[in-house]
Design an enzyme around this catalytic site. Structure first.
Site, PDB file in Angstrom:
ATOM      1  N   HIS A   1      -4.824   4.263  74.470  1.00  0.00           N
ATOM      2  CA  HIS A   1      -3.895   2.657  73.784  1.00  0.00           C
ATOM      3  C   HIS A   1      -4.344   2.899  72.079  1.00  0.00           C
ATOM      4  CE1 HIS A   1      -8.848   3.155  72.003  1.00  0.00           C
ATOM      5  NE2 HIS A   1      -8.548   3.964  73.415  1.00  0.00           N
TER       6      HIS A   1
ATOM      7  N   ASP B   1      -9.694   7.889  69.084  1.00  0.00           N
ATOM      8  CA  ASP B   1      -9.856   7.009  69.722  1.00  0.00           C
ATOM      9  C   ASP B   1      -9.577   5.786  69.644  1.00  0.00           C
ATOM     10  OD1 ASP B   1     -10.888   5.687  72.054  1.00  0.00           O
ATOM     11  OD2 ASP B   1     -12.696   5.312  71.353  1.00  0.00           O
TER      12      ASP B   1
ATOM     13  N   GLU C   1      -7.879  -1.857  75.515  1.00  0.00           N
ATOM     14  CA  GLU C   1      -9.091  -0.449  75.437  1.00  0.00           C
ATOM     15  C   GLU C   1      -9.832  -0.888  75.671  1.00  0.00           C
ATOM     16  OE1 GLU C   1     -11.182   2.648  76.716  1.00  0.00           O
ATOM     17  OE2 GLU C   1     -10.828   1.739  75.480  1.00  0.00           O
ATOM     18  N   GLU C   2     -10.333  -1.098  73.777  1.00  0.00           N
ATOM     19  CA  GLU C   2     -11.619  -0.987  73.508  1.00  0.00           C
ATOM     20  C   GLU C   2     -12.590  -2.784  74.593  1.00  0.00           C
ATOM     21  OE1 GLU C   2     -12.862   0.987  72.508  1.00  0.00           O
ATOM     22  OE2 GLU C   2     -11.556   2.090  71.342  1.00  0.00           O
TER      23      GLU C   2
ATOM     24  N   GLU D   1      -6.763   9.865  76.290  1.00  0.00           N
ATOM     25  CA  GLU D   1      -7.942   9.888  75.318  1.00  0.00           C
ATOM     26  C   GLU D   1      -8.232  11.113  74.956  1.00  0.00           C
ATOM     27  OE1 GLU D   1     -10.014   7.114  74.245  1.00  0.00           O
ATOM     28  OE2 GLU D   1      -9.671   5.802  75.905  1.00  0.00           O
TER      29      GLU D   1
ATOM     30  N   HIS E   1     -15.805   5.262  66.829  1.00  0.00           N
ATOM     31  CA  HIS E   1     -16.225   3.731  66.951  1.00  0.00           C
ATOM     32  C   HIS E   1     -17.029   3.725  65.474  1.00  0.00           C
ATOM     33  CE1 HIS E   1     -15.806   2.541  71.267  1.00  0.00           C
ATOM     34  NE2 HIS E   1     -14.634   2.764  70.821  1.00  0.00           N
TER      35      HIS E   1
END
Length: 425
Positions: free
Chosen positions: A121, A150, A184-185, A209, A396
């Site tokens: 993603h 990510d 995706e998130e 991932e 994140h």
């Protein structure tokens, strides 16, 4: 007997498995040379990807990065489509935008008859404007950037693994499909249906991932994710002169949260934690409204049914009978559960990694995070394996996200060899 069982398990998944031999444990030298040559280009691609701000709600940024990714895959010879989600049929959640980011789908056709789906993603959790304070940078073995681990790592891994395969002339696959999504998130509301459909059509799914810098691994399991919204409606009244005429929504909300605080069962991967709560409007007014949100994680689909039933049952046990209590339990993402065919293919991955003198960890226990591999697995008959991206850290976070540059070559080799393993006759 063990060798025979392994062969049968993988053959049933539609995955070609050649007999293990000393010759096959040797490194594929042409491929190794090709992935070694891709190290700096992959780093350059990561820089380019990081320089696109592509938060899940940043439609403009997602369109730009999608155009870039589409162009790269087209240059490699793929038949490329930019796909818009049908929001009329998309899975709706409280944070689902009116329009999700586009998807990039590329199809590569070869001379074989096996098919492989590669997914990653391009959206991130970061807000527009943060790039100026956290630009791409390299410090020693670390390449830093927002979303670099990510999951821009996964996008780069796919592009450069395919580049390496092309350089070696490998085309013994029947079809390689690449799907890069932009939602995706936020639990893939627009792309989940296509992920599931494509997963059912391919002999294997390799999801990209990132792995962890602390543990070079692949994952056969990821967590399912649900969200609980608990809404309480009471009655407002003056907190000083007539509190007895009100129905305190905050009291009822607190009661509900406390009586549901013991639903977690960490030993079986079941976790429920209250994370956000709001109530009231003024200090001197009995609150008429209150709301709280909980995060739920599960290892198995069956656990969803049990904890949802328990939440709803406990919500009926009220502190204030006059209050109205509403529960919304949303299953945002299913878990990826280990399968025999995935375990068998992962064994081959371990052997492949030893070709370059490295040991691979294969995990069958979810660690709390959820990924799109779970959507791809819902109707899949073949193996679905997660974490083919580069080794990363700090997903994140605002200033700590990076990938280990030294992981680029071994991870490209692993992904490319797995494509060869699955797709060759």
């Amino acid at each position: 007997m063990i060798r025979k069982a392994l062969f049968v398990a993988v053959a049933l998944a539609g995955v070609a498995l050649a007999p293990l031999s000393q010759a096959q444990t040797a490194r594929n030298e042409p491929l190794w040379q090709a992935v070694t040559a891709e190290k700096q280009p992959a780093l350059d691609t990561l820089r380019d990807l990081v320089n696109f701000e592509s938060g899940s709600g940043d439609r403009e940024g997602l369109e730009k990065i999608a155009g870039y990714v589409a162009g790269r895959l087209k240059t490699l010879g793929g038949e490329v489509e930019l796909i818009e989600a049908d929001m009329a049929t998309a899975y709706r959640m409280h944070d689902t935008p009116e329009k999700t980011g586009p998807m990039v789908k590329a199809t590569f056709k070869g001379t074989g008859n096996r098919s492989v789906l590669l997914i990653a993603h391009m959206d991130t959790v970061y807000l527009k404007g943060m790039l100026a304070k956290q630009p791409f940078r390299v410090e020693g073995d670390r390449a830093y950037g927002l979303g670099i681990s990510d999951d821009k790592s996964g996008v780069a891994a796919i592009i450069h693994a395919l580049t390496a395969l092309k350089k070696t002339g490998f085309n013994q696959y029947g079809r390689i499909t690449v799907l890069i999504n932009g939602d995706e998130e936020i639990s893939s509301p627009g792309s989940r249906a296509l992920l599931t459909a494509l997963g059912s059509e391919h002999d294997a799914v390799l999801s990209c991932e990132s792995t962890s810098v602390a543990n070079d691994r692949l994952s056969l399991a990821t967590s399912g994710i649900a969200a609980v919204t608990l809404k309480v409606t009471g009655r407002a009244s003056h907190a000083g002169s007539a509190p007895h005429l009100g129905v305190n929504a905050l009291y009822e909300l607190s009661h509900q949260m406390l009586q549901m605080r013991d639903l977690s069962k960490p030993q079986q991967g079941l976790k429920m934690n209250w994370t956000v709560a709001n109530a009231g409007t003024n200090r001197n007014v009995i609150p008429a409204d209150a709301v709280a949100f909980a995060d739920v994680r599960v290892w198995s689909v069956a656990d969803y049914d049990g904890i949802e039933a328990e939440v709803r049952a406990r919500a009926k046990k009220q502190l204030l009978p006059e209050a109205k209590v509403e529960v919304d339990f949303v299953r945002r993402r299913p878990p990826l559960e280990p399968t025999d065919v995935a375990k068998a293919l992962a064994k081959r991955a371990e052997t492949i990694y030893r070709e370059i003198g490295r040991e691979l960890t294969v995990s069958s226990i979810a660690e709390g995070g959820g990924t799109d591999a779970a959507f791809a697995s819902l109707k899949a008959k073949g193996p679905v394996i997660e974490r083919f991206g580069f080794a990363g850290f700090g997903a994140h976070s605002n200033d700590a996200e990076y990938i280990a540059i030294s992981s680029i070559e071994p991870r490209l080799y692993l992904l490319a060899r797995m494509v060869m393993e699955v797709s060759a006759r």
